[in-house]
Structures are given as C-alpha cells and as structure tokens.
Enzyme design. Structure first.
Site, PDB file in Angstrom:
ATOM      1  N   CYS A 125       0.852  -1.183   0.000  1.00 40.77           N
ATOM      2  CA  CYS A 125       0.000   0.000   0.000  1.00 40.77           C
ATOM      3  C   CYS A 125       0.892   1.238   0.000  1.00 40.77           C
ATOM      4  O   CYS A 125       1.782   1.367   0.843  1.00 40.77           O
ATOM      5  CB  CYS A 125      -0.915  -0.010   1.226  1.00 40.77           C
ATOM      6  SG  CYS A 125      -1.870   1.512   1.421  1.00 40.77           S
ATOM      7  N   CYS A 132       0.250   3.271   3.645  1.00 41.85           N
ATOM      8  CA  CYS A 132       0.692   2.777   4.956  1.00 41.85           C
ATOM      9  C   CYS A 132       1.751   1.669   4.904  1.00 41.85           C
ATOM     10  O   CYS A 132       2.254   1.268   5.940  1.00 41.85           O
ATOM     11  CB  CYS A 132      -0.507   2.296   5.779  1.00 41.85           C
ATOM     12  SG  CYS A 132      -1.170   0.704   5.253  1.00 41.85           S
ATOM     13  N   CYS A 158      -7.140  -1.039   1.261  1.00 39.92           N
ATOM     14  CA  CYS A 158      -6.147  -1.528   2.208  1.00 39.92           C
ATOM     15  C   CYS A 158      -6.857  -1.759   3.542  1.00 39.92           C
ATOM     16  O   CYS A 158      -7.580  -0.887   4.023  1.00 39.92           O
ATOM     17  CB  CYS A 158      -5.037  -0.496   2.370  1.00 39.92           C
ATOM     18  SG  CYS A 158      -3.853  -0.903   3.679  1.00 39.92           S
ATOM     19  N   CYS A 214      -5.226   1.018   6.388  1.00 36.61           N
ATOM     20  CA  CYS A 214      -5.473   2.467   6.314  1.00 36.61           C
ATOM     21  C   CYS A 214      -6.752   2.823   5.557  1.00 36.61           C
ATOM     22  O   CYS A 214      -7.131   3.980   5.513  1.00 36.61           O
ATOM     23  CB  CYS A 214      -4.279   3.187   5.722  1.00 36.61           C
ATOM     24  SG  CYS A 214      -4.022   2.894   3.956  1.00 36.61           S
ATOM     25  N   CYS A 252      -7.759  -5.734  -9.895  1.00 33.95           N
ATOM     26  CA  CYS A 252      -7.340  -4.705 -10.841  1.00 33.95           C
ATOM     27  C   CYS A 252      -6.984  -3.463 -10.014  1.00 33.95           C
ATOM     28  O   CYS A 252      -7.864  -2.798  -9.471  1.00 33.95           O
ATOM     29  CB  CYS A 252      -8.505  -4.447 -11.788  1.00 33.95           C
ATOM     30  SG  CYS A 252      -8.102  -3.467 -13.219  1.00 33.95           S
TER      31      CYS A 252
END
Length: 161
Positions: free
Chosen positions: A63, A66, A112, A115, A135
C-alpha cells in the site's frame, strides 16, 4: 488504569490496527496530488499509464499510503485491461472489499485493510487458481524488490520481507 486497544494482527503477522488521526495526517501529507485523488478520493488512474503495469521483478506490492504488503509478483498477470492485475493478495486479511455503486454500475472495490485507502476493484474473471482479477491502480502501490526491507511508515516493525 489506561485502556489500550489490542493490536490487530493478520495471519501473516502484520499489524492491521488503523493509523491514529495524527499518523493518518502524516501519511496523507506525504502523498502526491494524484496519489491523494486515487487513494483518498477513490479515483482511478488512466489505463496503460501506471508505472507498475510492466513490473515483472520478484517482489511485493505494498500500500502506497501505509506500507502494508498487498500483492506478490508471483500472483501478477497480464490482463490486458491497462492496470496491474493479481489473482490473490499476500494475505486475504490485508485487502478489504466494499460494494461500489458509483458510475451507474455495481462493482467490488478493494481497500487496504489497515489504512482504508482505495486500491482498485476485484472482478470474478481472472485466471486459475482463484478466478479473481484484482485490478489495482499503480499509484496506489509501492513496489519492493525481493530481499529489500518493506516500508514501515507507521513504525510497527512490519518491515521484514
């Protein structure tokens, strides 16, 4: 006595506790305008423009906000859609799904799990073994080559590869 919230851990050992408000503000301040548009405002980058579309080196896609590891190169495939596509996450608990009814259609948005930043969407038209196609926007990810330390912007000790 002080009440301290318990740490939420994924089966693979990563801390999934959401960032505190001050941590979130610090993480968001480090994002570019395009990253903010995609990660925070649930935008989409243009197809075939993402910097990670052609990334084939062994490693982990984390991510961008984070640092939580989301996908491995071994699950990446060429979908022809113009965005990096994966068959499964590093750990199922690292990616959260939400029904997305924007743009006059119903899709499954991926975020995510730590976060809550927007990553992309998952579709049921991927290859075996899962039949899924995650995707994901390149701008929502940070690529870490195999053997390098994972990002740990929240200083949680999750940086081992």
């Amino acid at each position: 006595m002080t009440d301290i919230a318990p740490t939420l851990r994924s089966p693979s050992g990563f801390d999934l506790t959401p960032p505190a408000e001050a941590e979130r503000e610090r993480l968001e301040a480090d994002l570019s305008p395009e990253e903010k548009r995609v990660l925070l405002a649930h935008g989409t980058e243009a197809p075939f423009c993402g910097t990670l579309l052609g990334e084939k080196r062994a490693g982990v896609f984390c991510c961008r906000e984070c640092g939580l590891p989301l996908f491995r190169t071994g699950t990446k495939f060429e979908s022809g859609t113009g965005w990096p596509s994966f068959t499964e996450p590093v750990d199922a608990t690292h990616v959260r799904t939400v029904t997305d009814r924007s743009h006059g259609m119903t899709r499954t948005e991926t975020r995510c799990a730590r976060c809550d930043s927007h990553q992309g969407h998952v579709f049921p038209d991927g290859p075996p073994p899962t039949g899924l196609r995650y995707c994901i926007n390149s701008v929502a990810l940070a690529f870490v080559p195999e053997g390098e330390r994972l990002p740990d912007p929240l200083n949680r000790g999750d940086g081992a590869a």
